[in-house]
Design a protein around this motif. Structure first.
Motif, PDB file in Angstrom:
ATOM      1  N   GLU A 244      25.297 -69.581 -49.257  1.00 45.99           N
ATOM      2  CA  GLU A 244      24.372 -70.715 -48.756  1.00 45.99           C
ATOM      3  C   GLU A 244      24.295 -70.959 -47.337  1.00 45.99           C
ATOM      4  O   GLU A 244      23.425 -71.165 -46.716  1.00 45.99           O
ATOM      5  N   ILE A 245      25.063 -70.476 -46.504  1.00 47.97           N
ATOM      6  CA  ILE A 245      25.133 -70.514 -45.215  1.00 47.97           C
ATOM      7  C   ILE A 245      23.953 -69.517 -44.694  1.00 47.97           C
ATOM      8  O   ILE A 245      23.322 -69.778 -43.788  1.00 47.97           O
ATOM      9  N   THR A 246      24.339 -68.447 -45.142  1.00 42.85           N
ATOM     10  CA  THR A 246      23.294 -67.195 -44.609  1.00 42.85           C
ATOM     11  C   THR A 246      22.154 -67.025 -45.411  1.00 42.85           C
ATOM     12  O   THR A 246      21.288 -66.296 -44.631  1.00 42.85           O
ATOM     13  N   GLU A 247      21.948 -67.619 -46.475  1.00 41.92           N
ATOM     14  CA  GLU A 247      20.819 -67.511 -47.245  1.00 41.92           C
ATOM     15  C   GLU A 247      20.715 -66.055 -47.724  1.00 41.92           C
ATOM     16  O   GLU A 247      19.423 -65.707 -48.281  1.00 41.92           O
ATOM     17  N   LEU A 248      21.891 -65.370 -47.868  1.00 43.72           N
ATOM     18  CA  LEU A 248      21.865 -63.982 -48.560  1.00 43.72           C
ATOM     19  C   LEU A 248      22.140 -63.995 -50.102  1.00 43.72           C
ATOM     20  O   LEU A 248      22.700 -64.895 -50.472  1.00 43.72           O
ATOM     21  N   ASP A 249      21.591 -63.282 -51.069  1.00 42.58           N
ATOM     22  CA  ASP A 249      21.849 -63.267 -52.473  1.00 42.58           C
ATOM     23  C   ASP A 249      23.466 -62.997 -52.773  1.00 42.58           C
ATOM     24  O   ASP A 249      23.928 -62.137 -51.979  1.00 42.58           O
ATOM     25  N   GLU A 250      23.917 -63.675 -53.206  1.00 42.03           N
ATOM     26  CA  GLU A 250      25.232 -63.231 -53.931  1.00 42.03           C
ATOM     27  C   GLU A 250      25.633 -62.140 -54.460  1.00 42.03           C
ATOM     28  O   GLU A 250      26.657 -61.519 -54.015  1.00 42.03           O
ATOM     29  N   SER A 251      24.783 -61.472 -55.035  1.00 34.46           N
ATOM     30  CA  SER A 251      25.044 -60.052 -55.908  1.00 34.46           C
ATOM     31  C   SER A 251      25.012 -59.086 -54.644  1.00 34.46           C
ATOM     32  O   SER A 251      25.728 -58.149 -54.443  1.00 34.46           O
ATOM     33  N   PHE A 252      23.960 -59.341 -53.663  1.00 32.05           N
ATOM     34  CA  PHE A 252      24.021 -58.610 -52.371  1.00 32.05           C
ATOM     35  C   PHE A 252      25.337 -58.419 -51.546  1.00 32.05           C
ATOM     36  O   PHE A 252      25.943 -57.550 -51.117  1.00 32.05           O
ATOM     37  N   LEU A 253      25.718 -59.855 -51.322  1.00 35.76           N
ATOM     38  CA  LEU A 253      26.821 -59.880 -50.585  1.00 35.76           C
ATOM     39  C   LEU A 253      28.148 -59.423 -51.385  1.00 35.76           C
ATOM     40  O   LEU A 253      29.034 -58.602 -50.588  1.00 35.76           O
ATOM     41  N   SER A 254      28.266 -59.522 -52.796  1.00 32.62           N
ATOM     42  CA  SER A 254      29.235 -58.735 -53.680  1.00 32.62           C
ATOM     43  C   SER A 254      29.302 -57.343 -53.181  1.00 32.62           C
ATOM     44  O   SER A 254      30.298 -56.776 -52.958  1.00 32.62           O
ATOM     45  N   ASN A 255      28.126 -56.705 -53.258  1.00 25.34           N
ATOM     46  CA  ASN A 255      28.134 -55.294 -52.884  1.00 25.34           C
ATOM     47  C   ASN A 255      28.359 -54.843 -51.588  1.00 25.34           C
ATOM     48  O   ASN A 255      29.120 -53.965 -51.267  1.00 25.34           O
ATOM     49  N   LEU A 256      27.947 -55.836 -50.817  1.00 26.41           N
ATOM     50  CA  LEU A 256      28.331 -55.781 -49.273  1.00 26.41           C
ATOM     51  C   LEU A 256      29.838 -55.841 -49.097  1.00 26.41           C
ATOM     52  O   LEU A 256      30.287 -54.885 -48.203  1.00 26.41           O
ATOM     53  N   PHE A 257      30.511 -56.581 -49.682  1.00 29.44           N
ATOM     54  CA  PHE A 257      31.994 -56.759 -49.468  1.00 29.44           C
ATOM     55  C   PHE A 257      32.757 -55.566 -50.143  1.00 29.44           C
ATOM     56  O   PHE A 257      33.854 -55.391 -49.681  1.00 29.44           O
TER      57      PHE A 257
END
Length: 259
Positions: A244-257
């Motif tokens: 929500e804060i970064t406006e990045l997709d959750e699936s993208f964030l999961s892969n990133l982390f």
């Protein structure tokens, strides 16, 4: 405080926040909150857990006289009480040009437990809170509840650390919570713990935001948001809040982390 003004039917926007420590003669006063609104009225908000007696009104009157003496502006005092009562408006002249007005409000007729359950379910289901939810989350400790005010404040602090809201709403929520905690939490250990939690979250968010700005001066928007996301993840923010804060997709964030 704009949320409280809205509840009290005040549409004028806050122009500036004023100091709450005042000196008048040999007296020192500590107000809960003071600001000037666009209609050029100084508004003092006081939270009151005991009855508004004549002695209490005298204290609020002393606040108003002190503020008026220093500014020569009209003063309106909004008293939010934590017991059921009808809205009351009292007016006293300070001089030929200005008046002292006290408006006493109670939110105890509102079902705080029902609103709390709605907000908890939204957060559990990773739904974004809307304006009404944010408004209720901030003012829940002042509403009617089967729980103690200590317990309600504790739960609202916990929920505000998990909820999905925009940057502006984070500031609105966190700016009021320390005031509620200091005013109504009687247990010193709990009060210190909750204030520490709120201050830590504010500090972390401010640091992350500032680091992101510094990074953004050299990189593009997406790179800056990735940088902020990584910082937030290291500091134990949930993926949905980071998204929500970064406006990045959750699936993208999961892969990133998980990379």
């Amino acid at each position: 405080m704009d949320l409280i003004f809205k509840t009290c039917g005040i549409s004028s926007e806050i122009k500036r926040v004023c100091p709450t420590e005042l000196f008048y003669g040999l007296n020192e006063y500590h107000l809960d909150y003071l600001c000037e609104t666009e209609d050029k009225i100084l508004r003092n908000i006081e939270f009151q857990s005991t009855l508004v007696t004549t002695e209490v009104l005298k204290r609020f009157f002393a606040y108003a006289v002190s503020v008026n003496f220093k500014t020569n502006k009209s003063v309106e005092t909004l008293v939010i009480v934590t017991y059921p009562t009808k809205e009351t408006v009292l007016e006293y002249p300070l001089n030929n040009e200005t008046i002292f007005r006290v408006r006493i409000f109670s939110l105890k007729d509102l079902d705080g437990d029902k609103k709390l359950e709605r907000i908890e379910n939204k957060i559990k289901n990773k739904q974004k809170l809307n304006n009404e939810d944010v408004h209720d989350l901030v003012l829940l400790p002042l509403m009617g509840s089967e729980h103690s005010i200590d317990d309600v404040i504790k739960r609202t602090v916990e929920l505000s650390n998990k909820c999905i809201v925009n940057e502006e709403d984070i500031v609105r929520i966190k700016s009021l919570q320390p005031l509620m905690i200091n005013k109504f939490i009687s247990d010193e250990k709990l009060r210190v713990s909750l204030i520490g939690d709120v201050n830590m979250r504010i500090k972390l968010f401010d640091e992350i935001r500032e680091e992101g700005r510094e990074e953004g001066r050299e990189e593009g928007r997406d790179e800056r948001n990735v940088f902020i996301a990584k910082k937030m993840f290291k500091r134990n923010y949930s993926i949905d809040v980071i998204a929500e804060i970064t406006e990045l997709d959750e699936s993208f964030l999961s892969n990133l982390f998980n990379a």
